[in-house]
Design a protein around this motif. Structure first.
Motif, PDB file in Angstrom:
ATOM      1  N   SER A 306      -1.641  -6.825 -18.039  1.00 57.81           N
ATOM      2  CA  SER A 306      -1.291  -7.784 -16.997  1.00 57.81           C
ATOM      3  C   SER A 306      -2.520  -8.003 -16.143  1.00 57.81           C
ATOM      4  CB  SER A 306      -0.134  -7.240 -16.148  1.00 57.81           C
ATOM      5  OG  SER A 306       0.150  -8.116 -15.058  1.00 57.81           O
ATOM      6  N   SER A 307      -2.543  -9.131 -15.452  1.00 55.84           N
ATOM      7  CA  SER A 307      -3.690  -9.419 -14.601  1.00 55.84           C
ATOM      8  C   SER A 307      -3.262 -10.266 -13.428  1.00 55.84           C
ATOM      9  CB  SER A 307      -4.774 -10.164 -15.390  1.00 55.84           C
ATOM     10  OG  SER A 307      -5.867 -10.505 -14.560  1.00 55.84           O
ATOM     11  N   GLY A 308      -3.747  -9.908 -12.251  1.00 52.74           N
ATOM     12  CA  GLY A 308      -3.646 -10.796 -11.105  1.00 52.74           C
ATOM     13  C   GLY A 308      -2.416 -10.667 -10.239  1.00 52.74           C
ATOM     14  N   VAL A 309      -1.436  -9.845 -10.639  1.00 52.80           N
ATOM     15  CA  VAL A 309      -0.217  -9.694  -9.839  1.00 52.80           C
ATOM     16  C   VAL A 309       0.196  -8.226  -9.817  1.00 52.80           C
ATOM     17  CG1 VAL A 309       0.661 -12.021 -10.243  1.00 52.80           C
ATOM     18  CG2 VAL A 309       1.230 -10.209 -11.838  1.00 52.80           C
ATOM     19  N   MET A 310       1.108  -7.904  -8.891  1.00 58.61           N
ATOM     20  CA  MET A 310       1.517  -6.526  -8.715  1.00 58.61           C
ATOM     21  C   MET A 310       2.254  -5.987  -9.941  1.00 58.61           C
ATOM     22  SD  MET A 310       4.073  -4.954  -5.858  1.00 58.61           S
ATOM     23  CE  MET A 310       4.708  -3.301  -5.976  1.00 58.61           C
ATOM     24  N   TRP A 311       1.854  -4.778 -10.365  1.00 54.72           N
ATOM     25  CA  TRP A 311       2.538  -4.038 -11.413  1.00 54.72           C
ATOM     26  C   TRP A 311       2.693  -2.620 -10.875  1.00 54.72           C
ATOM     27  CZ3 TRP A 311       0.540  -3.640 -17.178  1.00 54.72           C
ATOM     28  CH2 TRP A 311       1.564  -3.155 -17.982  1.00 54.72           C
ATOM     29  N   ALA A 351      -0.794   4.804 -13.288  1.00 54.25           N
ATOM     30  CA  ALA A 351      -1.707   4.501 -12.187  1.00 54.25           C
ATOM     31  C   ALA A 351      -0.941   4.071 -10.947  1.00 54.25           C
ATOM     32  CB  ALA A 351      -2.678   3.392 -12.612  1.00 54.25           C
ATOM     33  N   LYS A 352      -1.491   4.405  -9.799  1.00 56.71           N
ATOM     34  CA  LYS A 352      -0.891   4.015  -8.523  1.00 56.71           C
ATOM     35  C   LYS A 352      -0.906   2.496  -8.376  1.00 56.71           C
ATOM     36  CE  LYS A 352      -0.405   8.289  -6.987  1.00 56.71           C
ATOM     37  NZ  LYS A 352       0.931   8.895  -6.788  1.00 56.71           N
ATOM     38  N   THR A 353       0.054   1.983  -7.639  1.00 56.75           N
ATOM     39  CA  THR A 353       0.140   0.548  -7.392  1.00 56.75           C
ATOM     40  C   THR A 353      -1.103   0.057  -6.651  1.00 56.75           C
ATOM     41  OG1 THR A 353       2.540   0.759  -7.244  1.00 56.75           O
ATOM     42  CG2 THR A 353       1.559  -1.266  -6.381  1.00 56.75           C
ATOM     43  N   ALA A 354      -1.709  -1.016  -7.172  1.00 57.56           N
ATOM     44  CA  ALA A 354      -2.875  -1.676  -6.555  1.00 57.56           C
ATOM     45  C   ALA A 354      -4.099  -0.782  -6.478  1.00 57.56           C
ATOM     46  CB  ALA A 354      -2.534  -2.205  -5.165  1.00 57.56           C
ATOM     47  N   VAL A 448       1.104  -5.772   2.163  1.00 62.55           N
ATOM     48  CA  VAL A 448       2.422  -5.680   2.782  1.00 62.55           C
ATOM     49  C   VAL A 448       3.513  -6.020   1.762  1.00 62.55           C
ATOM     50  CG1 VAL A 448       3.815  -6.397   4.760  1.00 62.55           C
ATOM     51  CG2 VAL A 448       1.321  -6.378   4.948  1.00 62.55           C
ATOM     52  N   GLU A 449       3.233  -6.987   0.910  1.00 57.80           N
ATOM     53  CA  GLU A 449       4.191  -7.356  -0.134  1.00 57.80           C
ATOM     54  C   GLU A 449       4.502  -6.177  -1.046  1.00 57.80           C
ATOM     55  OE1 GLU A 449       2.499 -11.948  -0.210  1.00 57.80           O
ATOM     56  OE2 GLU A 449       2.223 -10.653  -1.961  1.00 57.80           O
ATOM     57  N   GLU A 450       3.471  -5.440  -1.407  1.00 55.14           N
ATOM     58  CA  GLU A 450       3.675  -4.292  -2.288  1.00 55.14           C
ATOM     59  C   GLU A 450       4.548  -3.235  -1.616  1.00 55.14           C
ATOM     60  OE1 GLU A 450      -0.373  -3.452  -3.022  1.00 55.14           O
ATOM     61  OE2 GLU A 450      -0.613  -5.193  -4.333  1.00 55.14           O
ATOM     62  N   GLY A 484      23.365  -8.047  -5.141  1.00 60.30           N
ATOM     63  CA  GLY A 484      24.370  -7.221  -4.476  1.00 60.30           C
ATOM     64  C   GLY A 484      24.052  -6.769  -3.083  1.00 60.30           C
ATOM     65  N   GLY A 485      23.025  -7.306  -2.455  1.00 60.49           N
ATOM     66  CA  GLY A 485      22.766  -6.849  -1.092  1.00 60.49           C
ATOM     67  C   GLY A 485      21.705  -7.653  -0.387  1.00 60.49           C
ATOM     68  N   GLN A 486      21.623  -7.457   0.914  1.00 51.03           N
ATOM     69  CA  GLN A 486      20.582  -8.070   1.726  1.00 51.03           C
ATOM     70  C   GLN A 486      20.181  -7.043   2.773  1.00 51.03           C
ATOM     71  OE1 GLN A 486      20.611 -12.303   2.879  1.00 51.03           O
ATOM     72  NE2 GLN A 486      20.524 -11.590   5.007  1.00 51.03           N
ATOM     73  N   PRO A 487      19.035  -6.381   2.584  1.00 48.50           N
ATOM     74  CA  PRO A 487      18.635  -5.340   3.522  1.00 48.50           C
ATOM     75  C   PRO A 487      18.414  -5.910   4.911  1.00 48.50           C
ATOM     76  CG  PRO A 487      16.826  -5.918   2.048  1.00 48.50           C
ATOM     77  CD  PRO A 487      18.044  -6.607   1.521  1.00 48.50           C
ATOM     78  N   ALA A 488      18.767  -5.146   5.912  1.00 45.05           N
ATOM     79  CA  ALA A 488      18.624  -5.594   7.297  1.00 45.05           C
ATOM     80  C   ALA A 488      17.152  -5.726   7.668  1.00 45.05           C
ATOM     81  CB  ALA A 488      19.308  -4.613   8.238  1.00 45.05           C
ATOM     82  N   GLU A 489      16.884  -6.653   8.592  1.00 42.91           N
ATOM     83  CA  GLU A 489      15.513  -6.898   9.013  1.00 42.91           C
ATOM     84  C   GLU A 489      14.874  -5.624   9.559  1.00 42.91           C
ATOM     85  OE1 GLU A 489      13.673 -10.572  11.256  1.00 42.91           O
ATOM     86  OE2 GLU A 489      14.541  -9.192  12.731  1.00 42.91           O
ATOM     87  N   ASN A 490      15.555  -4.901  10.440  1.00 45.33           N
ATOM     88  CA  ASN A 490      14.958  -3.704  11.031  1.00 45.33           C
ATOM     89  C   ASN A 490      14.724  -2.613   9.985  1.00 45.33           C
ATOM     90  OD1 ASN A 490      17.631  -3.058  10.625  1.00 45.33           O
ATOM     91  ND2 ASN A 490      17.962  -2.161  12.662  1.00 45.33           N
ATOM     92  N   GLU A 491      15.564  -2.598   8.954  1.00 44.06           N
ATOM     93  CA  GLU A 491      15.387  -1.622   7.885  1.00 44.06           C
ATOM     94  C   GLU A 491      14.111  -1.905   7.088  1.00 44.06           C
ATOM     95  OE1 GLU A 491      17.653  -0.299   3.742  1.00 44.06           O
ATOM     96  OE2 GLU A 491      18.756  -1.417   5.293  1.00 44.06           O
ATOM     97  N   LEU A 492      13.861  -3.173   6.802  1.00 45.37           N
ATOM     98  CA  LEU A 492      12.656  -3.540   6.054  1.00 45.37           C
ATOM     99  C   LEU A 492      11.397  -3.294   6.887  1.00 45.37           C
ATOM    100  CD1 LEU A 492      13.751  -6.851   4.266  1.00 45.37           C
ATOM    101  CD2 LEU A 492      13.410  -4.583   3.250  1.00 45.37           C
ATOM    102  N   ILE A 493      11.466  -3.615   8.175  1.00 41.30           N
ATOM    103  CA  ILE A 493      10.308  -3.387   9.047  1.00 41.30           C
ATOM    104  C   ILE A 493       9.987  -1.889   9.113  1.00 41.30           C
ATOM    105  CG2 ILE A 493       9.493  -3.539  11.435  1.00 41.30           C
ATOM    106  CD1 ILE A 493      11.129  -6.160  11.649  1.00 41.30           C
ATOM    107  N   ALA A 494      11.014  -1.066   9.247  1.00 37.75           N
ATOM    108  CA  ALA A 494      10.813   0.384   9.284  1.00 37.75           C
ATOM    109  C   ALA A 494      10.274   0.897   7.949  1.00 37.75           C
ATOM    110  CB  ALA A 494      12.125   1.088   9.632  1.00 37.75           C
ATOM    111  N   HIS A 495      10.739   0.298   6.857  1.00 41.36           N
ATOM    112  CA  HIS A 495      10.287   0.697   5.528  1.00 41.36           C
ATOM    113  C   HIS A 495       8.778   0.480   5.382  1.00 41.36           C
ATOM    114  CE1 HIS A 495      10.693   1.386   1.190  1.00 41.36           C
ATOM    115  NE2 HIS A 495       9.917   0.317   1.013  1.00 41.36           N
ATOM    116  N   VAL A 496       8.300  -0.666   5.863  1.00 45.13           N
ATOM    117  CA  VAL A 496       6.862  -0.947   5.785  1.00 45.13           C
ATOM    118  C   VAL A 496       6.081  -0.025   6.715  1.00 45.13           C
ATOM    119  CG1 VAL A 496       5.070  -2.682   6.198  1.00 45.13           C
ATOM    120  CG2 VAL A 496       7.218  -3.338   5.077  1.00 45.13           C
TER     121      VAL A 496
END
Length: 538
Positions: A306-311, A351-354, A448-450, A484-496
């Motif tokens: 693969s090339s150019g995108v997250m794996w 291998a580690k991501t990125a 941040v996307e990763e 099957g779901g939509q994670p809460a905004e505060n949950e995603l912010i905390a995750h990052v």
């Protein structure tokens, strides 16, 4: 420009292989199985048709096709005639096609029948296109202004060599949209590209030109499956690598990615090497294999690339559980720069991501033009020397900005930012063209996307900057939730924040049904930014 003893060109190599290994299968597409000898002669017909229509040395020929056997076969004909193949994104609409073919100075277009109406609408805007070759896909009759592909393919009974011959200085042109701006044509000399792509598997191609020696050195040949579009560099170059081994190029009939079709094809055709688009392909593959672990035999696979995108590391580990004998190669390359870095995963060592090892001819340069010291935390741009493109077609300003000279050596520096870790490995941050400046801090969206995509309820995510009175730009996550779901905004912010510095975490989250990622993994950052601003009232 390279060793003066080099004159590698695709036409001479292809014909050498066809003469020696004519009975081998070259092209597979559904029920079509075409040998090297058959494809070679049909490619002569394409070359003859283009030359008889008035094409001259290095004229441009656009390929407006989905993946199919005609794609690489017609490209062989273009090379034989000493012309330049030009990829065309099959998602383009009239204005984009008119711009591309006019910018490329195309004199011919080879197109699938389903695009006939669109081509007809564009024809008055591209008067330099004199020849239209129609590839039948069952969607309607051949227009009276076009030549049926089968007629063109049967137009020669002997080998076709143009009056000007073939040259390693002849180019192919890879149009890339990048992340911003209009498409631009990256010009690669054939001798450089053959040395890079062929040299990966056969050292003869990395030296002085000797077609007979290269053909003599070929073993059984790889069976490759470009699962991603041939209209993009990852798929196109994967097909060329397979051809340079004297092998087989397999393409799928489906025009959208179908993981079942891919796994069926790998098993049926004994595919050795598959080109995919990171997690966009790898995650569905893993899900299918996990759901039905005994359905497919993928033991023929030696490598997936693969090339150019997250794996992601987790996806690689999962795939290796199903086939421990293959290598997973995550290449850090772009249309303008091959060999910036790579990571190779094997069973027990995903291998580690990125994370990438720096390529042999690559370095990371800071804003002052100095090499980034390992472990310093300094951000720099990745540059690669050696065999690099001639430049961008008809764009001297972009050429001068991307292809620069450092210490007397020419480098390609397309704008990828990275840090160098203490162990010398690279952590890729992303393209500077979509970098977000928030409160004076530079944040690269891909990083941040990763982090976001490691959340189990996130299928895909893109990070953009929206106007903010306090910070200049506010980091905003555009998220496609998993089923099957939509994670809460505060949950995603905390995750990052649990994975990155707090200032890199999103301040807003916008949810969408789909990110709309293209088949090559790229996204429309501009369109998603507009959507996010509208949602947030910015």
């Amino acid at each position: 420009m390279g060793d003066t003893t080099e004159n590698w060109n695709f036409a001479d190599v292809i014909e050498g292989i066809a003469d020696r290994y004519g009975d081998r299968t070259l092209l597979v597409h559904g029920d079509v199985h075409r040998t090297w000898a058959e494809a070679d002669r049909r490619a002569d017909g394409i070359a003859r048709t283009l030359l008889d229509a008035g094409a001259v040395e290095q004229d441009k020929v656009a390929q407006y096709l989905y993946n199919c056997d005609a794609y690489m076969e017609s490209q062989m004909g273009i090379f034989k005639a000493g012309l330049v193949p030009v990829n065309t994104n099959y998602r383009y609409v009239e204005d984009e096609l008119a711009y591309l073919w006019d910018n490329a100075d195309a004199v011919a277009v080879i197109f699938h029948g389903c695009f006939a109406d669109r081509c007809d609408a564009v024809r008055p805007r591209v008067p330099n296109v004199r020849t239209w070759i129609w590839v039948d896909d069952g969607t309607g009759p051949c227009p009276d202004w076009a030549i049926p592909y089968e007629q063109a393919a049967s137009a020669a009974t002997e080998r076709v060599v143009p009056p000007w011959g073939r040259s390693g200085d002849h180019i192919l042109m890879l149009y890339t949209g990048g992340t911003t701006g209009m498409p631009k044509g990256v010009m690669w000399r054939q001798t450089d590209l053959i040395s890079i792509l062929g040299g990966n598997t056969n050292p003869v191609f990395a030296g002085p030109t000797d077609v007979a020696a290269a053909v003599d050195s070929l073993a059984e040949g790889l069976v490759v499956l470009p699962a991603c579009p041939l209209m993009h560099g990852t798929g196109w170059f994967n097909a060329l690598i397979g051809m340079l081994t004297g092998g087989t190029v397999v393409t799928m009939e489906g025009r959208t990615f179908d993981v079942v079709e891919m796994l069926d094809t790998i098993e049926r055709e004994g595919v050795n090497g598959a080109a995919i688009v990171g997690d966009a392909f790898a995650k569905p593959m893993l899900a299918a294999l996990d759901a039905q672990p005994d359905r497919w035999d993928i033991s023929s696979l030696k490598m997936m690339s693969s090339s150019g995108v997250m794996w992601s590391e987790a996806t690689k580990e999962g795939l290796l559980r199903h086939h421990a004998g293959m290598l997973l190669v995550d290449a850090f390359s772009s249309s303008e720069a091959l060999g910036m870095g790579q990571s190779v995963s094997a069973a027990g060592a995903a291998a580690k991501t990125a994370k990438f090892s720096l390529g042999q001819n690559a370095r990371v340069i800071d804003d002052d033009g100095h090499d980034v010291e390992p472990g310093s935390g300094t951000i720099g741009r990745v540059a690669v020397a050696g065999r690099v493109p001639v430049g961008y077609y008809k764009d001297p300003e972009k050429t001068a900005a991307t292809f620069i000279t450092i210490d007397g050596q020419r480098y390609s520096m397309p704008g990828d930012y990275a840090t160098v870790e203490a162990d010398g490995s690279l952590t890729l941050l992303g393209r500077g063209s979509v970098c977000i400046n928030t409160g004076g801090e530079k944040v690269f969206p891909e990083e941040v996307e990763e982090a976001l995509k490691t959340h189990p309820e996130v299928r895909d995510a893109v990070v953009v900057g929206v106007p903010d009175e306090k910070f200049g730009q506010a980091i905003t996550a555009v998220v496609e939730p998993a089923d099957g779901g939509q994670p809460a905004e505060n949950e995603l912010i905390a995750h990052v924040k649990g994975r990155l510095a707090s200032y890199k975490a999103p301040r807003h989250v916008v949810y969408v049904p789909t990110i709309g990622r293209a088949a090559n993994g790229k996204v429309d950052y501009k369109g998603l930014t507009t959507h996010a601003r509208a949602e947030l009232g910015r």
